[in-house]
Design an enzyme around this catalytic site. Structure first.
Site, PDB file in Angstrom:
ATOM      1  N   ASP A 110     -55.982  36.040  64.603  1.00 40.18           N
ATOM      2  CA  ASP A 110     -56.441  35.226  66.121  1.00 40.18           C
ATOM      3  C   ASP A 110     -57.564  35.218  65.918  1.00 40.18           C
ATOM      4  O   ASP A 110     -58.016  36.678  65.612  1.00 40.18           O
ATOM      5  CB  ASP A 110     -55.260  35.288  66.879  1.00 40.18           C
ATOM      6  CG  ASP A 110     -53.939  35.293  66.802  1.00 40.18           C
ATOM      7  OD1 ASP A 110     -53.044  34.526  65.599  1.00 40.18           O
ATOM      8  OD2 ASP A 110     -52.719  35.989  66.434  1.00 40.18           O
TER       9      ASP A 110
HETATM   10  N1  URA Z   1     -49.158  37.609  63.001  1.00 33.96           N
HETATM   11  C1  URA Z   1     -50.388  37.390  64.218  1.00 33.96           C
HETATM   12  O1  URA Z   1     -49.895  37.381  65.206  1.00 33.96           O
HETATM   13  N2  URA Z   1     -51.927  36.999  64.596  1.00 33.96           N
HETATM   14  C2  URA Z   1     -52.395  37.429  63.296  1.00 33.96           C
HETATM   15  O2  URA Z   1     -53.176  37.394  63.560  1.00 33.96           O
HETATM   16  C3  URA Z   1     -51.677  37.603  62.071  1.00 33.96           C
HETATM   17  C4  URA Z   1     -50.464  37.630  61.889  1.00 33.96           C
END
Ligand code: URA
Length: 252
Positions: A110
């Site tokens: 993310d």
């Molecule tokens: N899980 C998440 O919620 N975000 C990420 O970036 C990676 C794993």
């Protein structure tokens, strides 16, 4: 291999541009200007400079990036700068089957997640690392909003149901490191998985950092925004990793 072909495969532009770089005296091997674009140069362990910038020959590119917060793992980002802007242009311009493609991230983090991200131009490797049969453990350092307790850990290990799938997802490992710090190991990679799993046990992710993929840990001296080539042993360890294998070993 001919030097113009070497430059082309490493992402220095079209064959014509690469021949031009040599003809203008801008390419050096072992400190000496290469005289002719068709000069044969051994590629094994080759280092060369183009306009003073040093480059190491890699038949295929495998690298790690310390993803900083506020970057998107997309070639066409919507809001934040792309992680690809953190890479030098040859890595973004490496040709693949005649087309400019560059390296691609293996999976996504993310925009607000930091930590270890792998990139490569090896399509088979991307496929293997993403295959359900090959799920490599990924370790996340979670900063939680609310205090962590054994009941939350037990639920995460037993499996929680996320809204889009009735099949529960479980953590392969889960350890309370501090009152608000959880270390969570996953062997799959669903959308926002860590955030949704923490929400499912009544907590909330305040910050998320990926510290390890299989045997590979994010090196302490790789600052956010920096990248590094992976060594052959590191690539091999990732390629042959099996779920359940201890996440120990090759840190560098
Ligand atoms: N899980 C998440 O919620 N975000 C990420 O970036 C990676 C794993």
């Amino acid at each position: 291999m001919r030097i113009e072909e070497i430059l082309y495969t490493q992402g220095f532009g079209t064959r014509r541009v690469c021949a031009g770089l040599v003809q203008q005296g801008l390419v050096r091997v072992a400190g000496k200007v290469v005289a002719d674009a068709s000069d044969d140069v051994p590629v094994d362990g080759l280092r060369f400079t183009v306009q003073g910038t040093e480059w190491a020959y890699h038949e295929k590119a495998y690298l790690m990036l310390h993803k900083p917060a506020g970057t998107e793992c997309s070639q066409k980002p919507s809001t934040y700068p792309s992680i690809y802007t953190l890479l030098p242009s040859p890595l973004r311009l490496r040709p693949n089957k005649g087309a400019v493609q560059g390296v691609q991230a293996i999976g996504r983090l993310d925009q607000d997640t930091t930590g270890l991200l792998l990139l490569t131009d090896d399509g088979q490797f991307i496929h293997r690392m993403g295959s359900p049969k090959h799920h490599v453990p990924k370790v996340y350092e979670v900063s939680a909003k609310h205090p962590l307790d054994d009941a939350q850990v037990a639920k995460l290990l037993a499996g929680v149901v996320l809204d889009d799938d009735p099949k529960p997802v479980r953590a392969a490992a889960c350890e309370i490191v501090g009152p608000l710090h959880l270390r969570l190991t996953l062997t799959e990679g669903k959308y926002h998985q860590v955030k949704r799993m923490l929400a499912a046990v009544g907590n909330r992710v305040e910050a998320l950092h990926r510290s390890r993929i299989g045997a590979l840990a994010l090196p302490a001296d790789l600052a956010p925004g920096q990248w590094r080539w992976l060594g052959a042993q590191q690539v091999e360890a990732l390629r042959s990793a099996r779920p359940g294998q201890p996440a120990e070993g090759l840190d560098r």
